[in-house]
Motif scaffolding. Structure first.
Motif, PDB file in Angstrom:
ATOM      1  N   LYS A  24       0.837  -1.207   0.000  1.00 28.33           N
ATOM      2  CA  LYS A  24       0.000   0.000   0.000  1.00 28.33           C
ATOM      3  C   LYS A  24       0.869   1.254   0.000  1.00 28.33           C
ATOM      4  N   GLU A  25       0.246   2.414  -0.158  1.00 30.16           N
ATOM      5  CA  GLU A  25       0.985   3.678  -0.243  1.00 30.16           C
ATOM      6  C   GLU A  25       1.798   3.978   1.017  1.00 30.16           C
ATOM      7  N   THR A  26       1.402   3.424   2.165  1.00 30.63           N
ATOM      8  CA  THR A  26       2.136   3.632   3.413  1.00 30.63           C
ATOM      9  C   THR A  26       3.092   2.470   3.711  1.00 30.63           C
ATOM     10  N   GLY A  27       3.139   1.483   2.826  1.00 30.78           N
ATOM     11  CA  GLY A  27       3.895   0.266   3.086  1.00 30.78           C
ATOM     12  C   GLY A  27       5.340   0.331   2.627  1.00 30.78           C
ATOM     13  N   ARG A  28       6.157  -0.472   3.299  1.00 34.78           N
ATOM     14  CA  ARG A  28       7.557  -0.611   2.915  1.00 34.78           C
ATOM     15  C   ARG A  28       7.966  -2.059   3.151  1.00 34.78           C
ATOM     16  N   VAL A  29       8.604  -2.652   2.147  1.00 33.65           N
ATOM     17  CA  VAL A  29       9.158  -3.999   2.269  1.00 33.65           C
ATOM     18  C   VAL A  29      10.647  -3.935   1.969  1.00 33.65           C
ATOM     19  N   ASP A  30      11.446  -4.406   2.923  1.00 36.61           N
ATOM     20  CA  ASP A  30      12.884  -4.572   2.738  1.00 36.61           C
ATOM     21  C   ASP A  30      13.138  -6.074   2.758  1.00 36.61           C
ATOM     22  N   GLY A  31      13.157  -6.675   1.586  1.00 37.61           N
ATOM     23  CA  GLY A  31      13.348  -8.114   1.487  1.00 37.61           C
ATOM     24  C   GLY A  31      12.893  -8.606   0.131  1.00 37.61           C
ATOM     25  N   ASP A  32      13.018  -9.887  -0.077  1.00 38.18           N
ATOM     26  CA  ASP A  32      12.663 -10.487  -1.363  1.00 38.18           C
ATOM     27  C   ASP A  32      11.219 -10.978  -1.349  1.00 38.18           C
ATOM     28  N   ILE A  33      10.572 -10.902  -2.509  1.00 38.65           N
ATOM     29  CA  ILE A  33       9.183 -11.328  -2.648  1.00 38.65           C
ATOM     30  C   ILE A  33       9.087 -12.397  -3.727  1.00 38.65           C
ATOM     31  N   THR A  34       8.486 -13.524  -3.389  1.00 37.01           N
ATOM     32  CA  THR A  34       8.112 -14.544  -4.358  1.00 37.01           C
ATOM     33  C   THR A  34       6.592 -14.622  -4.321  1.00 37.01           C
ATOM     34  N   SER A  35       5.951 -14.368  -5.454  1.00 39.52           N
ATOM     35  CA  SER A  35       4.495 -14.241  -5.472  1.00 39.52           C
ATOM     36  C   SER A  35       3.975 -14.439  -6.882  1.00 39.52           C
ATOM     37  N   SER A  36       2.684 -14.752  -6.995  1.00 39.81           N
ATOM     38  CA  SER A  36       2.051 -14.851  -8.315  1.00 39.81           C
ATOM     39  C   SER A  36       1.806 -13.485  -8.925  1.00 39.81           C
ATOM     40  N   GLY A  37       1.692 -12.462  -8.088  1.00 39.14           N
ATOM     41  CA  GLY A  37       1.480 -11.104  -8.567  1.00 39.14           C
ATOM     42  C   GLY A  37       1.907 -10.108  -7.512  1.00 39.14           C
ATOM     43  N   ILE A  38       2.414  -8.976  -7.952  1.00 38.91           N
ATOM     44  CA  ILE A  38       2.845  -7.933  -7.032  1.00 38.91           C
ATOM     45  C   ILE A  38       2.278  -6.604  -7.500  1.00 38.91           C
ATOM     46  N   SER A  39       1.688  -5.860  -6.562  1.00 45.97           N
ATOM     47  CA  SER A  39       1.264  -4.499  -6.887  1.00 45.97           C
ATOM     48  C   SER A  39       1.815  -3.562  -5.816  1.00 45.97           C
ATOM     49  N   ILE A  40       2.301  -2.420  -6.283  1.00 47.45           N
ATOM     50  CA  ILE A  40       2.875  -1.419  -5.396  1.00 47.45           C
ATOM     51  C   ILE A  40       2.164  -0.105  -5.665  1.00 47.45           C
ATOM     52  N   ALA A  41       1.462   0.394  -4.649  1.00 48.09           N
ATOM     53  CA  ALA A  41       0.754   1.666  -4.791  1.00 48.09           C
ATOM     54  C   ALA A  41       1.755   2.806  -4.841  1.00 48.09           C
ATOM     55  N   SER A  42       1.360   3.912  -5.450  1.00 51.36           N
ATOM     56  CA  SER A  42       2.190   5.101  -5.485  1.00 51.36           C
ATOM     57  C   SER A  42       2.529   5.504  -4.054  1.00 51.36           C
ATOM     58  N   GLY A  43       3.814   5.638  -3.758  1.00 51.10           N
ATOM     59  CA  GLY A  43       4.254   5.958  -2.403  1.00 51.10           C
ATOM     60  C   GLY A  43       4.756   4.740  -1.647  1.00 51.10           C
ATOM     61  N   GLY A  44       4.353   3.541  -2.081  1.00 52.16           N
ATOM     62  CA  GLY A  44       4.840   2.310  -1.470  1.00 52.16           C
ATOM     63  C   GLY A  44       6.299   2.087  -1.817  1.00 52.16           C
ATOM     64  N   ILE A  45       7.034   1.439  -0.924  1.00 56.52           N
ATOM     65  CA  ILE A  45       8.470   1.245  -1.118  1.00 56.52           C
ATOM     66  C   ILE A  45       8.788  -0.249  -1.080  1.00 56.52           C
ATOM     67  N   PHE A  46       9.567  -0.691  -2.055  1.00 55.12           N
ATOM     68  CA  PHE A  46      10.032  -2.071  -2.111  1.00 55.12           C
ATOM     69  C   PHE A  46      11.509  -2.059  -2.442  1.00 55.12           C
ATOM     70  N   VAL A  47      12.320  -2.604  -1.529  1.00 52.63           N
ATOM     71  CA  VAL A  47      13.755  -2.716  -1.743  1.00 52.63           C
ATOM     72  C   VAL A  47      14.099  -4.190  -1.627  1.00 52.63           C
ATOM     73  N   GLY A  48      14.373  -4.813  -2.748  1.00 54.38           N
ATOM     74  CA  GLY A  48      14.687  -6.233  -2.747  1.00 54.38           C
ATOM     75  C   GLY A  48      14.531  -6.800  -4.144  1.00 54.38           C
ATOM     76  N   ARG A  49      14.408  -8.117  -4.192  1.00 58.29           N
ATOM     77  CA  ARG A  49      14.230  -8.798  -5.477  1.00 58.29           C
ATOM     78  C   ARG A  49      12.859  -9.443  -5.498  1.00 58.29           C
ATOM     79  N   SER A  50      12.270  -9.462  -6.686  1.00 55.53           N
ATOM     80  CA  SER A  50      10.974 -10.124  -6.832  1.00 55.53           C
ATOM     81  C   SER A  50      11.116 -11.329  -7.750  1.00 55.53           C
ATOM     82  N   ARG A  51      10.369 -12.344  -7.431  1.00 52.18           N
ATOM     83  CA  ARG A  51      10.327 -13.548  -8.259  1.00 52.18           C
ATOM     84  C   ARG A  51       8.848 -13.821  -8.511  1.00 52.18           C
ATOM     85  N   MET A  52       8.454 -13.690  -9.765  1.00 51.94           N
ATOM     86  CA  MET A  52       7.050 -13.863 -10.136  1.00 51.94           C
ATOM     87  C   MET A  52       6.791 -15.306 -10.550  1.00 51.94           C
TER      88      MET A  52
END
Length: 105
Positions: free
Chosen positions: A57-85
């Protein structure tokens, strides 16, 4: 756990459920998360393994890797890591996992 999990405080450890996980806006979580769907509105430091969707979400932050079927990041959300779809077997890409590095701020 076999149900949905909601965290809106401080947590150190691991979260594993056959349901969904929600990290609330006030949460500070240091954990590995394994669930069907994961929604992050607070701060998660750790890896996510979701068989369904991961939403930051726009207030969210993830510091780490994501393995998922789908990823959505709202404007303002922060993701620092690697994604595996994870892709569907019938997908034109042949069903192989796709990996890409993502850094947003």
């Amino acid at each position: 756990s076999q149900s949905d999990v909601m965290v809106d405080g401080h947590l150190d450890g691991n979260i594993t459920t056959t349901g969904d996980v929600t990290i609330g806006v006030n949460a500070e979580v240091k954990a590995s998360v394994k669930a069907i769907n994961v929604m992050i509105a607070g701060h998660l430091t750790g890896n996510i393994h979701a068989s369904g969707e991961t939403t930051i979400k726009e207030t969210g932050r993830v510091d780490g890797d994501i393995t998922s079927s789908g990823i959505s990041i709202a404007s303002g959300g922060i993701f620092v890591g690697r994604s595996r779809m994870k892709t569907v077997e019938n997908h034109p890409a042949g069903g192989a996992d796709q990996e890409r590095s993502t850094k947003e701020s």
